[in-house]
Design a protein around this motif. Structure first.
Motif, short mmCIF file in Angstrom:
data_model
loop_
_atom_site.label_atom_id
_atom_site.label_comp_id
_atom_site.label_asym_id
_atom_site.label_seq_id
_atom_site.Cartn_x
_atom_site.Cartn_y
_atom_site.Cartn_z
N LEU A 99 -5.57 15.27 -0.79
CA LEU A 99 -5.10 14.01 -1.37
C LEU A 99 -3.60 14.02 -1.63
CD1 LEU A 99 -7.94 13.10 -3.89
CD2 LEU A 99 -7.31 11.87 -1.81
N SER A 100 -3.04 15.21 -1.84
CA SER A 100 -1.60 15.29 -2.08
C SER A 100 -0.82 14.80 -0.86
CB SER A 100 -1.21 16.73 -2.41
OG SER A 100 -1.60 17.61 -1.37
N LEU A 101 -1.31 15.09 0.34
CA LEU A 101 -0.63 14.63 1.55
C LEU A 101 -0.94 13.17 1.85
CD1 LEU A 101 1.07 15.07 4.07
CD2 LEU A 101 -0.97 15.91 5.23
N SER A 102 -2.22 12.80 1.82
CA SER A 102 -2.59 11.43 2.17
C SER A 102 -2.00 10.42 1.18
CB SER A 102 -4.12 11.29 2.23
OG SER A 102 -4.71 11.66 1.00
N LEU A 103 -2.07 10.72 -0.10
CA LEU A 103 -1.45 9.83 -1.08
C LEU A 103 0.07 9.90 -1.03
CD1 LEU A 103 -3.76 10.33 -4.21
CD2 LEU A 103 -3.68 8.38 -2.64
N GLY A 104 0.59 11.08 -0.67
CA GLY A 104 2.04 11.21 -0.53
C GLY A 104 2.59 10.38 0.61
N LEU A 105 1.77 10.13 1.63
CA LEU A 105 2.18 9.23 2.71
C LEU A 105 1.94 7.77 2.35
CD1 LEU A 105 0.79 11.15 5.83
CD2 LEU A 105 3.18 10.89 5.17
N ALA A 106 0.81 7.50 1.71
CA ALA A 106 0.43 6.10 1.44
C ALA A 106 1.31 5.46 0.37
CB ALA A 106 -1.04 6.05 1.02
N LEU A 107 1.57 6.17 -0.72
CA LEU A 107 2.26 5.56 -1.85
C LEU A 107 3.69 5.12 -1.52
CD1 LEU A 107 2.18 4.74 -4.80
CD2 LEU A 107 2.85 7.06 -5.43
N PRO A 108 4.55 5.97 -0.97
CA PRO A 108 5.92 5.49 -0.70
C PRO A 108 5.99 4.41 0.38
CG PRO A 108 5.60 7.71 0.15
CD PRO A 108 4.40 7.40 -0.65
N LEU A 109 5.12 4.50 1.40
CA LEU A 109 5.16 3.48 2.45
C LEU A 109 4.68 2.13 1.92
CD1 LEU A 109 3.83 5.61 5.44
CD2 LEU A 109 6.16 4.80 5.07
N TRP A 110 3.60 2.15 1.12
CA TRP A 110 3.15 0.91 0.50
C TRP A 110 4.22 0.34 -0.43
CZ3 TRP A 110 2.57 0.58 -4.85
CH2 TRP A 110 2.06 -0.64 -5.33
N LEU A 111 4.85 1.20 -1.22
CA LEU A 111 5.88 0.74 -2.15
C LEU A 111 7.07 0.15 -1.39
CD1 LEU A 111 6.78 0.56 -5.09
CD2 LEU A 111 7.75 2.86 -4.86
N ALA A 112 7.38 0.70 -0.23
CA ALA A 112 8.48 0.16 0.58
C ALA A 112 8.16 -1.26 1.04
CB ALA A 112 8.74 1.07 1.77
N THR A 113 6.91 -1.51 1.46
CA THR A 113 6.55 -2.87 1.88
C THR A 113 6.64 -3.84 0.72
OG1 THR A 113 4.18 -2.47 1.48
CG2 THR A 113 5.04 -1.94 3.66
N LEU A 155 -3.93 3.81 -3.22
CA LEU A 155 -5.03 4.72 -3.53
C LEU A 155 -6.13 4.60 -2.49
CD1 LEU A 155 -6.20 6.76 -5.56
CD2 LEU A 155 -7.22 4.83 -6.78
N ALA A 156 -6.45 3.35 -2.10
CA ALA A 156 -7.48 3.15 -1.08
C ALA A 156 -7.05 3.72 0.26
CB ALA A 156 -7.79 1.66 -0.95
N LEU A 157 -5.77 3.58 0.61
CA LEU A 157 -5.27 4.13 1.86
C LEU A 157 -5.44 5.64 1.91
CD1 LEU A 157 -1.92 2.30 2.76
CD2 LEU A 157 -3.99 2.40 4.12
N GLY A 158 -4.96 6.31 0.88
CA GLY A 158 -5.01 7.77 0.88
C GLY A 158 -6.41 8.31 0.75
N VAL A 159 -7.21 7.74 -0.15
CA VAL A 159 -8.57 8.26 -0.37
C VAL A 159 -9.44 8.01 0.85
CG1 VAL A 159 -10.65 7.97 -1.76
CG2 VAL A 159 -8.42 8.07 -2.88
N ARG A 160 -9.28 6.85 1.51
CA ARG A 160 -10.09 6.56 2.70
C ARG A 160 -9.85 7.62 3.79
NH1 ARG A 160 -8.25 2.02 3.66
NH2 ARG A 160 -9.91 0.64 2.95
N LEU A 161 -8.59 7.95 4.01
CA LEU A 161 -8.26 8.93 5.05
C LEU A 161 -8.82 10.30 4.70
CD1 LEU A 161 -6.68 9.62 7.64
CD2 LEU A 161 -4.69 10.06 6.20
N ALA A 162 -8.59 10.75 3.47
CA ALA A 162 -9.05 12.09 3.09
C ALA A 162 -10.57 12.16 2.99
CB ALA A 162 -8.41 12.48 1.75
N ALA A 163 -11.20 11.13 2.45
CA ALA A 163 -12.64 11.17 2.23
C ALA A 163 -13.42 11.16 3.55
CB ALA A 163 -13.08 9.99 1.36
#
Length: 227
Positions: A99-113, A155-163
């Motif tokens: 989750l550290s990687l998947s959320l680390g990718l999802a959070l900044p990219l979503w925040l940028a949009t 959260l949904a982006l990162g958790v979906r990928l990891a789960a």
């Protein structure tokens, strides 16, 4: 049994250095790069055609301002597909199950949009929080609901990928352990388990590519709302 089942999702280390860093650098060396020749190989031609087709499908619904994200989205797609597929090989580590990687990718990219939308289209960005012709009594409730749904997106982006990848790897490991036990006792059912395991491994490769594509596609949809 419980420890051995989840050990594959623990981040391995070597001399106290996390190997996730090495695993993240590996995909960039696995794709052929154009040389100095005028004509490339068939592999380069197929790779270029696939990249152009996928990029066109993701970028076409956006406005011209969103086309600047094409390189980032395609690089992210290739990166995630390679990491996911490498994780299906024996004795390998899948960083995207963390989750550290998947959320680390999802959070900044979503925040940028979101920040792009607030900077260039603030009125339209805030209008997403309140649909048109909403009754006055429902305005506070809808604003809260839409705000929560907006904040849950990374959260949904990162958790979906990891789960999804974690579930697939766990199923493969459980079936592999059962099949190995059956083959050790010379049970005919073990052959059936081996066939099922082979088919699931092929399915896991497809799931690895689909989950990477879904991650990037949802990110492009979030970008489309803000450009």
């Amino acid at each position: 049994m419980t420890l051995s089942l989840f050990d594959q999702f623990a981040s391995p280390t070597l001399l106290a250095v996390p190997l996730v860093i090495l695993a993240m650098l590996a995909p960039w060396d696995m794709f052929p790069a154009p040389g100095v020749q005028w004509l490339g190989s068939r592999l380069l031609a197929i790779q270029s055609w696939v990249f152009k087709t996928v990029t066109r499908q993701m970028i076409m619904p956006m406005s011209v301002a969103g086309h600047k994200w094409a390189l980032l989205l395609m690089s992210l797609l290739i990166f995630l597909i390679t990491l996911n597929m490498l994780g299906t090989l024996p004795y390998t580590f899948t960083p995207t199950t963390q989750l550290s990687l998947s959320l680390g990718l999802a959070l900044p990219l979503w925040l940028a949009t979101v920040l792009i939308g607030l900077r260039y289209h603030p009125v339209r960005s805030f209008s997403h929080l309140l649909p048109e012709s909403t009754p006055t009594l429902l305005i506070p409730v809808l604003i809260i609901i839409e705000t929560i749904s907006l904040l849950v997106r990374p959260l949904a982006l990162g958790v979906r990928l990891a789960a999804n990848l974690t579930a697939g790897h766990m199923i493969l490991q459980m079936i592999a352990s059962t099949t190995l036990g059956m083959l050790c006792v010379l049970s005919p059912t073990g052959l059936l388990g081996a066939v099922i395991l082979y088919l699931l491994a092929c399915l896991e490769l497809v799931v690895a590519a689909i989950q990477a594509y879904v991650f990037v596609l949802l990110l492009s949809l979030y970008l489309q709302e803000n450009v």
